[in-house]
Design a protein around this motif. Structure first.
Motif, PDB file in Angstrom:
ATOM      1  N   SER A 129      11.176   3.133  -6.565  1.00 37.10           N
ATOM      2  CA  SER A 129      10.683   1.899  -5.942  1.00 37.10           C
ATOM      3  C   SER A 129       9.237   1.650  -6.364  1.00 37.10           C
ATOM      4  O   SER A 129       8.855   0.529  -6.704  1.00 37.10           O
ATOM      5  CB  SER A 129      10.765   2.018  -4.413  1.00 37.10           C
TER       6      SER A 129
ATOM      7  N   GLY B 150       7.231   0.532 -11.300  1.00 35.91           N
ATOM      8  CA  GLY B 150       7.937  -0.687 -11.703  1.00 35.91           C
ATOM      9  C   GLY B 150       7.095  -1.500 -12.647  1.00 35.91           C
ATOM     10  O   GLY B 150       6.235  -0.964 -13.361  1.00 35.91           O
TER      11      GLY B 150
ATOM     12  N   ASN C 228       3.424  -0.883 -12.746  1.00 33.83           N
ATOM     13  CA  ASN C 228       2.830   0.206 -13.528  1.00 33.83           C
ATOM     14  C   ASN C 228       2.823  -0.103 -15.016  1.00 33.83           C
ATOM     15  O   ASN C 228       1.839   0.130 -15.708  1.00 33.83           O
ATOM     16  CB  ASN C 228       3.635   1.505 -13.374  1.00 33.83           C
TER      17      ASN C 228
ATOM     18  N   ILE D  57       9.235 -11.321  -2.680  1.00 34.37           N
ATOM     19  CA  ILE D  57       8.824 -10.570  -3.885  1.00 34.37           C
ATOM     20  C   ILE D  57      10.007 -10.452  -4.838  1.00 34.37           C
ATOM     21  O   ILE D  57       9.892 -10.678  -6.039  1.00 34.37           O
ATOM     22  CB  ILE D  57       8.269  -9.177  -3.516  1.00 34.37           C
TER      23      ILE D  57
ATOM     24  N   TYR E 153      10.183 -11.311  -8.709  1.00 32.41           N
ATOM     25  CA  TYR E 153      10.267 -10.069  -9.489  1.00 32.41           C
ATOM     26  C   TYR E 153      11.509 -10.118 -10.394  1.00 32.41           C
ATOM     27  O   TYR E 153      11.468  -9.692 -11.551  1.00 32.41           O
ATOM     28  CB  TYR E 153      10.380  -8.909  -8.503  1.00 32.41           C
TER      29      TYR E 153
ATOM     30  N   SER F 278       1.677  -1.465  -6.397  1.00 39.48           N
ATOM     31  CA  SER F 278       2.284  -0.444  -7.246  1.00 39.48           C
ATOM     32  C   SER F 278       2.988   0.631  -6.422  1.00 39.48           C
ATOM     33  O   SER F 278       4.001   1.180  -6.843  1.00 39.48           O
ATOM     34  CB  SER F 278       1.201   0.191  -8.123  1.00 39.48           C
TER      35      SER F 278
ATOM     36  N   ILE G 156       5.427  -3.588   2.500  1.00 37.76           N
ATOM     37  CA  ILE G 156       6.558  -4.498   2.302  1.00 37.76           C
ATOM     38  C   ILE G 156       7.780  -4.017   3.091  1.00 37.76           C
ATOM     39  O   ILE G 156       8.769  -4.721   3.222  1.00 37.76           O
ATOM     40  CB  ILE G 156       6.924  -4.531   0.792  1.00 37.76           C
TER      41      ILE G 156
HETATM   42  N1  PFF Z   1       6.037  -1.068  -6.780  1.00 36.07           N
HETATM   43  C1  PFF Z   1       6.709  -1.996  -7.629  1.00 36.07           C
HETATM   44  C2  PFF Z   1       5.986  -2.101  -8.941  1.00 36.07           C
HETATM   45  O1  PFF Z   1       4.970  -1.427  -9.148  1.00 36.07           O
HETATM   46  O2  PFF Z   1       6.424  -2.874  -9.774  1.00 36.07           O
HETATM   47  C3  PFF Z   1       6.869  -3.364  -7.026  1.00 36.07           C
HETATM   48  C4  PFF Z   1       7.270  -3.364  -5.611  1.00 36.07           C
HETATM   49  C5  PFF Z   1       8.493  -2.816  -5.237  1.00 36.07           C
HETATM   50  C6  PFF Z   1       6.408  -3.879  -4.693  1.00 36.07           C
HETATM   51  C7  PFF Z   1       8.830  -2.772  -3.924  1.00 36.07           C
HETATM   52  C8  PFF Z   1       6.730  -3.848  -3.378  1.00 36.07           C
HETATM   53  C9  PFF Z   1       7.924  -3.277  -3.013  1.00 36.07           C
HETATM   54  F1  PFF Z   1       8.219  -3.230  -1.754  1.00 36.07           F
END
Ligand code: PFF
Length: 448
Positions: A22, A25, A28, A101, A105, A227, A232
């Motif tokens: 999670s 993603g 990063n 998101i 996304y 990140s 969320i």
């Molecule tokens: N952490 C993920 C990233 O770095 O792309 C994006 C993300 C996933 C943000 C899940 C928030 C979330 F709840």
């Protein structure tokens, strides 16, 4: 009467890989390198490390403990822990934020699928900078293609979530996360062995303190929360599936360290190559879609490395989008009492429809603007800059001011069976530092 056992992670490694999945993603691999590029390299990384370890690790622990104690979705967990407080209303913010998101996304996920396809057919080789810029612009502003790619990405996400936690999410993470790690290390080695890569290393690790401004701190705060998937509700949701014997503090440290490691390796894979070929690291969102293909065209075996790169970008994106969808689906299944199958199908369809507006925001809907932002940026700003900080503040306040301290300690120490160090530090951060620091981000976004 026999009650049905709640689905959950069946192994420690599976739980960790899913949570890391999670966190790791697009944030990063796509965002971190160019944000570092825009904010002064090493100076930004230093601030980022301090925030990620010092502030985000306690918040990660907090989300996991709320989830595991409540053993329920983002609304149900608050109700289960304290039936009298009205904090469960904050759960609706998490459902909405995950929903929003995911709607943008998955549009970027669709672009990644497009570039993966193009890499597999070698269509990006030997294109000039202008051609690649045009290629990217044409893709994001096309009338139909971004929609189809977005549908495909959402379909793939839903195909995992529909199978539930153990058989869907855990299984997928166990297979794909190790592949992601191996491939990104391979890319970093290739990049670091290019002639001229040293300049990139210098940029990443040479700390120029004069480059640290208030803005660097705000950027690092925003980047680290996004990140690490904090604020969320995804981590609360995954925490609810964790077994009671897992050590929450250790798990949080492992997740935060892994996320940082992935971001740094992504930086190592991208920035030295950018310098080796005299490109600008501060190229913004186009860095991976416009600059990298030019670099891949110029290195030996570049087309294979290009396929690997877009493949890992895809894996990183989908494991994150799965956690976003799971947060919404878990809420729908448990609070609205419908089957996982139906909940996954219905929520995916609704998210896909909202996402269509994001997918078209550079094309057919380019003229639709509110506060000067197109639909994509509007949804992104609302979710990442407003709902995310508000959600984080609620989480910190709930765990440190509403929950009983004994209950928090009980959950962190697995009912006194393991020793937890630095609890004093933990409470100071969650009770005071986090709400204040996050309020600053919020005020900054709302006022400036
Ligand atoms: N952490 C993920 C990233 O770095 O792309 C994006 C993300 C996933 C943000 C899940 C928030 C979330 F709840």
């Amino acid at each position: 009467m026999e009650t049905k056992k709640r689905d959950g992670f069946n192994s420690r490694i599976g739980a960790l890989l899913a949570i890391i999945g999670s966190a790791v993603g697009l944030g990063n691999l796509w965002r971190f390198p160019y944000v570092v590029g825009e904010n002064g390299g090493g100076a930004f990384i230093l601030v980022y490390l301090i925030i990620a370890f010092g502030l985000c690790t306690p918040l990660m622990m907090t989300e996991l403990l709320i989830g595991r104690r409540g053993k329920s979705n983002v609304v149900g967990a608050f109700k289960a822990i304290d039936s009298k407080s009205k904090f469960y209303y904050s759960g609706y913010i998490f459902v909405l934020a995950s929903f929003l998101i995911l709607s943008f996304y998955s549009v970027v996920g669709g672009w990644v699928l497009h570039y993966l396809g193009e890499s597999l057919t070698f269509s990006l080789s030997n294109l000039s900078s202008e051609d690649l810029t045009l290629h990217f612009k044409n893709l994001v502003s096309a009338p139909v293609r971004p929609l189809l790619l977005h549908f495909l990405f959402m379909f793939l996400t839903a195909s995992v979530v529909i199978f539930g936690i153990e058989k869907g999410i855990e299984k997928m993470s166990k297979i794909f996360m190790p592949i992601l790690f191996i491939f990104i290390v391979v890319l970093a080695i290739r990049s670091l062995t290019l002639p001229g890569a040293g300049q990139g290393l210098n940029f990443l690790f040479n700390i120029d303190f004069s480059k640290i401004t208030m803005n660097t701190v705000f950027e690092a705060l925003g980047q680290s929360f996004f990140s690490l998937s904090l604020g969320i509700g995804c981590i609360i949701t995954y925490g609810s599936y964790m077994r009671s014997e897992e050590n929450i503090m250790k798990s949080s440290i492992v997740v935060v360290s892994s996320d940082i490691l992935f971001a740094l390796i992504a930086g190592l894979a991208i920035i030295p190559a950018v310098f080796a070929f005299n490109f600008e690291p501060a190229a913004g969102p186009g860095l991976v879609f416009i600059v990298l293909p030019q670099i891949f065209s110029q290195i030996a075996g570049g087309s294979v490395f290009q396929i690997i790169f877009f493949f890992i970008l895809f894996i990183a994106a989908i494991t994150s989008s799965i956690s976003l969808l799971e947060t919404v689906v878990a809420y729908v299944v448990e609070e609205l009492k419908i089957t996982r199958r139906k909940a996954t199908i219905y929520t995916s369809i609704i998210i896909t429809i909202v996402g269509c507006f994001c997918a078209l925001s550079e094309g057919a809907l380019a003229d639709f603007k509110l506060f000067g932002l197109n639909f994509f940026s509007l949804v992104e700003t609302l979710a990442s800059n407003i709902l995310l900080p508000v959600g984080s503040i609620f989480i910190a306040i709930f765990a440190s001011w509403v929950m009983k301290k004994e209950d928090v300690v009980e959950e962190l120490s697995n009912y006194g069976t393991i020793k937890v160090k630095n609890l004093g530090y933990y409470f100071v951060i969650v009770k005071f530092v986090a709400p204040i620091a996050i309020s600053f981000i919020l005020i900054k976004y709302l006022l400036f």
